[in-house]
Design an enzyme around this catalytic site. Structure first.
Site, PDB file in Angstrom:
ATOM      1  N   HIS A 193      29.322  49.796  48.139  1.00 13.27           N
ATOM      2  CA  HIS A 193      28.913  48.637  47.318  1.00 13.27           C
ATOM      3  C   HIS A 193      29.933  48.342  46.202  1.00 13.27           C
ATOM      4  O   HIS A 193      29.553  47.831  45.144  1.00 13.27           O
ATOM      5  CB  HIS A 193      27.526  48.848  46.696  1.00 13.27           C
ATOM      6  CG  HIS A 193      26.490  49.365  47.641  1.00 13.27           C
ATOM      7  ND1 HIS A 193      25.658  48.547  48.381  1.00 13.27           N
ATOM      8  CD2 HIS A 193      26.166  50.641  48.005  1.00 13.27           C
ATOM      9  CE1 HIS A 193      24.854  49.280  49.130  1.00 13.27           C
ATOM     10  NE2 HIS A 193      25.149  50.563  48.936  1.00 13.27           N
ATOM     11  N   SER A 235      54.354  33.443  39.821  1.00 12.89           N
ATOM     12  CA  SER A 235      53.682  32.173  39.525  1.00 12.89           C
ATOM     13  C   SER A 235      54.699  31.201  38.948  1.00 12.89           C
ATOM     14  O   SER A 235      55.622  31.604  38.246  1.00 12.89           O
ATOM     15  CB  SER A 235      52.552  32.419  38.517  1.00 12.89           C
ATOM     16  OG  SER A 235      52.287  31.239  37.788  1.00 12.89           O
ATOM     17  N   LYS A 295      53.249  37.001  36.067  1.00  9.21           N
ATOM     18  CA  LYS A 295      52.411  37.251  37.243  1.00  9.21           C
ATOM     19  C   LYS A 295      53.138  37.938  38.391  1.00  9.21           C
ATOM     20  O   LYS A 295      54.307  37.697  38.654  1.00  9.21           O
ATOM     21  CB  LYS A 295      51.861  35.921  37.767  1.00  9.21           C
ATOM     22  CG  LYS A 295      50.794  35.318  36.867  1.00  9.21           C
ATOM     23  CD  LYS A 295      49.458  35.979  37.079  1.00  9.21           C
ATOM     24  CE  LYS A 295      48.747  35.318  38.229  1.00  9.21           C
ATOM     25  NZ  LYS A 295      47.480  35.990  38.519  1.00  9.21           N
ATOM     26  N   GLU A 346      46.501  38.479  50.535  1.00  4.81           N
ATOM     27  CA  GLU A 346      45.589  37.329  50.554  1.00  4.81           C
ATOM     28  C   GLU A 346      45.724  36.536  51.849  1.00  4.81           C
ATOM     29  O   GLU A 346      44.735  36.043  52.400  1.00  4.81           O
ATOM     30  CB  GLU A 346      45.864  36.427  49.349  1.00  4.81           C
ATOM     31  CG  GLU A 346      45.452  37.105  48.049  1.00  4.81           C
ATOM     32  CD  GLU A 346      45.822  36.265  46.839  1.00  4.81           C
ATOM     33  OE1 GLU A 346      44.953  36.065  45.984  1.00  4.81           O
ATOM     34  OE2 GLU A 346      46.979  35.817  46.738  1.00  4.81           O
TER      35      GLU A 346
END
Ligand code: ARG
Length: 479
Positions: free
Chosen positions: A164, A285, A291, A298
């Site tokens: 979880h 970025s 970043k 992803e």
């Protein structure tokens, strides 16, 4: 696609039609823009068919020689990009027949005897997918290797195992990484099982009924690397199980990659900080100079959508289709090609990302005992003292509640605290309150202790050695 050179387009049908097809029909039905990649496989099958026609006495030795030479020449011209489909070619079969006619004149028209695009396209797609499944397998093995090498370095790195997404019990980070290898091993098994079922040759089935000509489907099957000819001509031209099954295998592989991707996204976040990606495998970025993003991970998550979508598209297309060939089935190819293309792009990027990432052993080790992840050790300690697990669970729960209220850890409780909570507890319980003892205690096969993880690692490495050999086997003969 080039501009048509011939005045009259080559068509494989049309004599019974008053005129040419409407522009809208032609635009809808054309498939050459995506099925052209089947050309090398179509040519391979054409060579086998030419030999069978010659054995059947339907081509003499001279004609066979010319036919094979023209097919070779056409193959070289295709490979060099000198021969290309035109806007007038309906599909790969039409384009290649045009190429043959350009080289041989009317002799080129003899090759179609006993053969239909229906058995041809089913054959071509089986050959293409069998060939490319091995390429996908090579890339799966390389990703599994990358994970396995990281696992080997991190057998003794403790980590907070989760359920979880909550801290559950300490585990070896190597064990965790191997838990991403196991599904990949199953994916490889699925590809191998699929391959054995797909190694059936439809050629000789013709449009649907077989042929009145004395063809030799077994000889063709053998020449093309198939294990046997299809047992039923009607099934052979309408069966696309091999496409659906391939797409299930790739969809499930995609789902596995998405789960790995999601974990890497979490691990590289500031909140976790368990893993640092190599600069070459991370992105920045355009506005935020600080970043460093895990775009590969992803995209692994995101691309699972199109892999699952391809499976759903093909199953839905097949549902309720009457036997035998229906034009609906032309829709089988793009999802299959897309699955191959997607995985051939994604897997090497993931393998590179995993093999170059730095595991933050300090951060993982610090996180491993957080969140009372050693509570189960206390309950198991009580069980070893003869306390029923139900009571042991209660007692340990009370200890956790006490610690929560005091904002302390289990090992901070005093001897008196322990006695107060349960008469079964004594100071020696503290022996089990360390991550290293929790891990060392796990000695049963498949568990996360250093012994079983080392055994697992050895088995995985051995399996991967075998898969590496399987993946590079040449199943489709190179001419
Ligand atoms: N382009 C077709 C396909 O991919 C080839 C088979 C066409 N057969 C036919 N009878 N129209 O399915």
């Amino acid at each position: 696609m080039g501009v048509p050179e011939t005045e009259e387009p080559t068509r494989l049908w049309g004599a019974r039609f008053a005129g040419g097809p409407a522009e809208a029909l032609a635009r809808l039905s054309v498939s050459v823009q995506f099925d052209w990649r089947l050309a090398p496989y179509d040519l391979l099958a054409s060579r086998a068919h030419a030999r069978v026609l010659a054995n059947a006495g339907l081509l003499d030795a001279d004609e066979l020689g010319k036919m094979l030479a023209a097919l070779d020449d056409l193959e070289s011209a295709c490979a060099a990009g000198e021969f290309r489909p035109t806007v007038e070619d309906e599909d790969v079969h039409t384009a290649l027949e045009r190429g043959l006619l350009e080289r041989l004149g009317s002799l080129g028209g003899k090759l179609r005897a006993g053969r239909s695009r229906n058995d041809q396209v089913a054959t071509d797609l089986r050959l293409y997918l069998r060939d490319h499944a091995r390429g996908v397998a090579v890339a799966v093995v390389e990703l599994a290797d990358a994970l396995t090498e990281q696992a080997a370095r991190n057998i003794d790195t403790p980590a907070p195992g989760m359920t979880h997404v909550q801290h559950a019990q300490p585990v070896s980070f190597g064990h965790w990484l191997l838990a991403h290898v196991q599904p990949l091993l199953r994916d490889l098994e699925r590809l191998r099982d699929w391959d054995a079922r797909t190694a059936i040759s439809p050629l000789g089935s013709g449009a649907l009924a077989g042929s009145s000509l004395p063809l030799d489907p077994a000889a063709v099957a053998k020449e093309l690397g198939f294990s046997a000819p299809a047992p039923n001509s009607m099934d052979a031209v309408s069966d696309r199980d091999f496409v659906a099954e391939f797409l299930f295998t790739t969809a499930l592989l995609g789902v596995h990659l998405s789960r790995l991707g999601e974990e890497v996204v979490l691990w590289t976040s500031t909140e976790f900080g368990w893993v640092e990606l190599d600069d070459a495998f991370a992105t920045g970025s355009s506005i935020m100079p600080q970043k460093k993003n895990a775009d590969i991970a992803e995209l692994a998550r995101g691309k699972s959508g199109r892999l699952v979508g391809g499976l759903v598209a093909v199953l839905t297309m097949l549902k309720g289709l009457p036997l035998t060939y229906d034009r609906d089935m032309q829709e089988d190819k793009e999802p299959a090609f897309d699955a191959v293309d997607t995985l051939e792009l994604l897997l090497p990027a993931l393998a590179g990302m995993i093999s170059t990432m730095t595991v933050r052993v300090d951060r993982l080790a610090a996180a491993a005992p957080v969140g009372f992840s050693l509570a189960t050790e206390v309950a198991d300690w009580l069980v070893r003292k003869g306390v029923p697990f139900r009571d042991a669970h209660e007692v340990t729960g009370k200890l956790v509640a006490l610690c929560s209220a005091r904002e302390c850890e289990l090992e901070d409780l005093t001897d008196d605290d322990l006695k107060t909570v349960s008469e079964h507890l004594d100071p020696s319980v503290r022996e089990v309150l360390s991550v290293s003892s929790a891990l060392a205690a796990r000695t049963t096969p498949g568990s996360t202790g250093p012994g079983p993880v080392r055994e697992q690692l050895a088995t995985v490495q051995h399996k991967l050695d075998n898969w590496r050999q399987w993946a590079v086997e040449q199943v489709v003969p190179r001419h």
